[in-house]
Design a protein around this motif. Sequence first.
Motif, PDB file in Angstrom:
ATOM      1  N   SER A 202      11.367  21.095 -18.557  1.00 21.64           N
ATOM      2  CA  SER A 202      10.535  19.907 -18.867  1.00 21.64           C
ATOM      3  C   SER A 202       9.430  20.296 -19.859  1.00 21.64           C
ATOM      4  CB  SER A 202      10.513  18.661 -17.820  1.00 21.64           C
ATOM      5  OG  SER A 202       9.818  17.667 -18.244  1.00 21.64           O
ATOM      6  N   ILE A 203       8.546  20.937 -18.998  1.00 20.72           N
ATOM      7  CA  ILE A 203       7.235  21.561 -19.507  1.00 20.72           C
ATOM      8  C   ILE A 203       7.541  22.240 -20.966  1.00 20.72           C
ATOM      9  CG2 ILE A 203       5.521  23.128 -19.239  1.00 20.72           C
ATOM     10  CD1 ILE A 203       5.411  22.305 -16.491  1.00 20.72           C
ATOM     11  N   GLY A 204       8.423  23.244 -21.010  1.00 23.08           N
ATOM     12  CA  GLY A 204       8.806  23.938 -22.236  1.00 23.08           C
ATOM     13  C   GLY A 204       9.123  23.008 -23.436  1.00 23.08           C
ATOM     14  N   LEU A 205      10.032  21.984 -23.234  1.00 19.16           N
ATOM     15  CA  LEU A 205      10.542  21.033 -24.158  1.00 19.16           C
ATOM     16  C   LEU A 205       9.227  20.140 -24.653  1.00 19.16           C
ATOM     17  CD1 LEU A 205      14.020  19.879 -23.063  1.00 19.16           C
ATOM     18  CD2 LEU A 205      13.231  21.131 -24.949  1.00 19.16           C
ATOM     19  N   THR A 206       8.541  19.758 -23.694  1.00 19.67           N
ATOM     20  CA  THR A 206       7.262  18.847 -23.962  1.00 19.67           C
ATOM     21  C   THR A 206       6.566  19.978 -25.039  1.00 19.67           C
ATOM     22  OG1 THR A 206       7.357  17.859 -22.117  1.00 19.67           O
ATOM     23  CG2 THR A 206       5.214  17.824 -23.122  1.00 19.67           C
ATOM     24  N   GLU A 207       6.224  20.978 -24.627  1.00 21.60           N
ATOM     25  CA  GLU A 207       5.300  21.836 -25.408  1.00 21.60           C
ATOM     26  C   GLU A 207       5.887  21.887 -26.966  1.00 21.60           C
ATOM     27  OE1 GLU A 207       4.752  25.345 -23.462  1.00 21.60           O
ATOM     28  OE2 GLU A 207       3.350  24.488 -21.997  1.00 21.60           O
ATOM     29  N   VAL A 208       7.051  22.330 -26.954  1.00 16.20           N
ATOM     30  CA  VAL A 208       7.486  22.584 -28.532  1.00 16.20           C
ATOM     31  C   VAL A 208       7.648  21.293 -29.227  1.00 16.20           C
ATOM     32  CG1 VAL A 208       9.599  23.419 -29.760  1.00 16.20           C
ATOM     33  CG2 VAL A 208       9.005  24.532 -27.625  1.00 16.20           C
ATOM     34  N   PHE A 209       8.101  20.161 -28.657  1.00 22.48           N
ATOM     35  CA  PHE A 209       8.315  18.911 -29.364  1.00 22.48           C
ATOM     36  C   PHE A 209       6.995  18.234 -29.660  1.00 22.48           C
ATOM     37  CE2 PHE A 209       8.101  14.299 -29.357  1.00 22.48           C
ATOM     38  CZ  PHE A 209       9.365  13.872 -30.264  1.00 22.48           C
ATOM     39  N   THR A 210       6.054  18.408 -28.897  1.00 22.36           N
ATOM     40  CA  THR A 210       4.499  18.099 -29.085  1.00 22.36           C
ATOM     41  C   THR A 210       4.094  18.609 -30.687  1.00 22.36           C
ATOM     42  OG1 THR A 210       3.948  17.506 -27.042  1.00 22.36           O
ATOM     43  CG2 THR A 210       2.223  17.614 -28.321  1.00 22.36           C
ATOM     44  N   ARG A 211       4.205  20.126 -30.473  1.00 23.56           N
ATOM     45  CA  ARG A 211       3.729  20.938 -31.624  1.00 23.56           C
ATOM     46  C   ARG A 211       4.425  20.558 -32.889  1.00 23.56           C
ATOM     47  NH1 ARG A 211       4.142  25.360 -29.393  1.00 23.56           N
ATOM     48  NH2 ARG A 211       6.018  26.337 -30.019  1.00 23.56           N
ATOM     49  N   ALA A 212       5.634  20.621 -32.798  1.00 25.19           N
ATOM     50  CA  ALA A 212       6.752  20.326 -34.093  1.00 25.19           C
ATOM     51  C   ALA A 212       6.488  18.873 -34.504  1.00 25.19           C
ATOM     52  CB  ALA A 212       8.202  20.465 -33.705  1.00 25.19           C
ATOM     53  N   PHE A 213       6.422  18.106 -33.647  1.00 27.08           N
ATOM     54  CA  PHE A 213       6.413  16.559 -34.111  1.00 27.08           C
ATOM     55  C   PHE A 213       5.050  16.298 -34.817  1.00 27.08           C
ATOM     56  CE2 PHE A 213       5.702  12.033 -33.208  1.00 27.08           C
ATOM     57  CZ  PHE A 213       6.846  11.557 -33.854  1.00 27.08           C
ATOM     58  N   THR A 214       3.981  16.912 -34.208  1.00 26.89           N
ATOM     59  CA  THR A 214       2.461  16.546 -34.823  1.00 26.89           C
ATOM     60  C   THR A 214       2.412  17.495 -36.157  1.00 26.89           C
ATOM     61  OG1 THR A 214       1.534  18.399 -33.395  1.00 26.89           O
ATOM     62  CG2 THR A 214       1.523  16.008 -32.740  1.00 26.89           C
ATOM     63  N   GLU A 215       2.838  18.655 -36.132  1.00 27.65           N
ATOM     64  CA  GLU A 215       3.012  19.520 -37.488  1.00 27.65           C
ATOM     65  C   GLU A 215       3.868  18.445 -38.590  1.00 27.65           C
ATOM     66  OE1 GLU A 215       4.649  23.044 -36.433  1.00 27.65           O
ATOM     67  OE2 GLU A 215       2.940  23.900 -35.739  1.00 27.65           O
ATOM     68  N   MET A 216       4.746  17.661 -38.277  1.00 32.29           N
ATOM     69  CA  MET A 216       5.340  16.955 -39.150  1.00 32.29           C
ATOM     70  C   MET A 216       4.906  15.614 -39.641  1.00 32.29           C
ATOM     71  SD  MET A 216       9.211  17.352 -37.637  1.00 32.29           S
ATOM     72  CE  MET A 216      10.011  19.322 -37.255  1.00 32.29           C
ATOM     73  N   GLY A 217       3.501  15.484 -38.964  1.00 29.04           N
ATOM     74  CA  GLY A 217       2.733  14.341 -39.387  1.00 29.04           C
ATOM     75  C   GLY A 217       2.824  13.270 -38.265  1.00 29.04           C
ATOM     76  N   GLY A 218       3.625  13.412 -37.034  1.00 31.42           N
ATOM     77  CA  GLY A 218       3.646  12.514 -35.802  1.00 31.42           C
ATOM     78  C   GLY A 218       2.446  12.298 -35.175  1.00 31.42           C
ATOM     79  N   LYS A 219       2.365  11.361 -34.409  1.00 31.55           N
ATOM     80  CA  LYS A 219       1.332  11.400 -33.357  1.00 31.55           C
ATOM     81  C   LYS A 219       1.914  11.004 -32.001  1.00 31.55           C
ATOM     82  CE  LYS A 219      -2.173   9.536 -36.445  1.00 31.55           C
ATOM     83  NZ  LYS A 219      -3.260   8.558 -36.820  1.00 31.55           N
ATOM     84  N   ILE A 220       1.354  11.742 -31.027  1.00 34.62           N
ATOM     85  CA  ILE A 220       1.717  11.547 -29.325  1.00 34.62           C
ATOM     86  C   ILE A 220       0.408  10.789 -28.694  1.00 34.62           C
ATOM     87  CG2 ILE A 220       2.315  12.720 -27.297  1.00 34.62           C
ATOM     88  CD1 ILE A 220       4.047  13.515 -29.636  1.00 34.62           C
ATOM     89  N   PRO A 221       0.719   9.369 -28.701  1.00 33.39           N
ATOM     90  CA  PRO A 221      -0.384   8.745 -28.225  1.00 33.39           C
ATOM     91  C   PRO A 221      -0.742   8.698 -26.530  1.00 33.39           C
ATOM     92  CG  PRO A 221       1.281   7.427 -28.642  1.00 33.39           C
ATOM     93  CD  PRO A 221       1.770   8.627 -29.142  1.00 33.39           C
ATOM     94  N   ALA A 222       0.362   9.373 -26.066  1.00 25.47           N
ATOM     95  CA  ALA A 222       0.233   9.445 -24.416  1.00 25.47           C
ATOM     96  C   ALA A 222       1.075  10.428 -23.767  1.00 25.47           C
ATOM     97  CB  ALA A 222       0.587   7.987 -23.672  1.00 25.47           C
ATOM     98  N   THR A 223       0.766  11.409 -22.986  1.00 27.60           N
ATOM     99  CA  THR A 223       1.548  12.287 -22.089  1.00 27.60           C
ATOM    100  C   THR A 223       1.394  11.992 -20.806  1.00 27.60           C
ATOM    101  OG1 THR A 223       1.553  13.850 -24.008  1.00 27.60           O
ATOM    102  CG2 THR A 223       2.331  14.779 -21.609  1.00 27.60           C
ATOM    103  N   GLU A 224       2.734  11.620 -20.092  1.00 30.92           N
ATOM    104  CA  GLU A 224       2.159  11.100 -18.706  1.00 30.92           C
ATOM    105  C   GLU A 224       3.192  12.251 -17.966  1.00 30.92           C
ATOM    106  OE1 GLU A 224       0.352   8.669 -16.886  1.00 30.92           O
ATOM    107  OE2 GLU A 224      -0.661   8.900 -18.874  1.00 30.92           O
TER     108      GLU A 224
END
Length: 401
Positions: A202-224
């Motif tokens: 779960s931690i591995g997927l979170t790290e990669v998704f967060t990095r890729a999504f923000t690089e594509m212009g997306g935003k992560i408003p919360a990580t719980e």
Amino acid sequence: MRRFAPMLLAAFTLFAAACEKKSQPAPSGDKAQGGQAAQPATAGGAPAETNTLLLGVVTSLSGTQATFGSSTRNGIDLALKEANAAGGVKGKKLEMRVYDNQGKPEEAAQATTRLITQDKALLILGDVASSNSLAMADKAQAAGVPMITHSSTNPSVTEKGDYIFRVCFIDPFQGFVMAKFARENLKIGQVAILQDNKSAYSIGLTEVFTRAFTEMGGKIPATESYSQGDTDFRAQLTTIKKTKPQAIYVPGYYNDVGLIARQARELGLTTPMLGGDGWDSEKLFELAGDALDGSYFSNHYSPGNSDPKVQKFIADYKAAYGGEPDAFAALSYDAAKVAIAALEKAKDVSGPSIRDAIAQTKDFPGVAGTITLDEKRNAVKSAAILKVAKGKTEFVTTVNP
């Protein structure tokens, strides 16, 4: 007579023990499942000469990930049965010894040690959870026994050493795939995340998704975060709801995801959820009901694939075990097939020879995609995106590496 009684009793005890041992049936090779292994051995500790080649399997047959383990065992069993029906390998039949790790890394490590030192398994197959496979890989690498995980996607697993392989894609690719799908296909700009903070997967997927999504212009408003085994996620979901996300990324396992989805809907969170291959289980729909309708997850395989090879596998699996095979059944079947092909190709059945043969795997026609192992012993292959609708999954698209 009293002075002879101890001698008579000792003789009788030895005789009874010998008779009992003689009357025990030979081990079947596939029913250990966490119990004491029964592979016969010589006095020097090496396995007795047999007409079989033993493969070790470590997976979760009990605990929160039990459906994964059942699928894993069945997929490997089917591959071995097919190979044996075709004459076996090097003139010998294939057997498997299965141990239940109960979903716990410490149990996975102990089971791997038993397979290596006690059962003298030539090769280890398993597990699903990356945390378990990491514990297993330490033991296999140190002993020089090849290990193939069919579905542990954390990159660290194969980094344990040159005896550790996998036939699935890794978290960086899976995380990238879902980030790309969310941005380009779903046109989503904000995604909140709810991760399992005790799961390497779960931690591995979170790290990669967060990095890729923000690089594509997306935003992560919360990580719980939550911990595997939790049953109340309302506090985290309430915090997420306040950020008004367009989707929630939940890179966890089906047993947690089902409860999370229900509680999210109860709180009025109607946004779609996104996830990874840990969602893939029939139990997911029992736990979630219709709460996941309209959600998406990345996976290794889709039963909707019309490839004759895939459809034959599905038909054979249904005939042997009932029910439709999930991705873990398909991947474990592929892992066993890669292992069998390596055993056939290897000049002998020593660890180095088997390892070298596995490393040469290229364009292998698996039911969960064509497999080529790269220099880091990871599979280069495509991923499928599936949509949840009315308690079933629908194939949406394929994302290539």
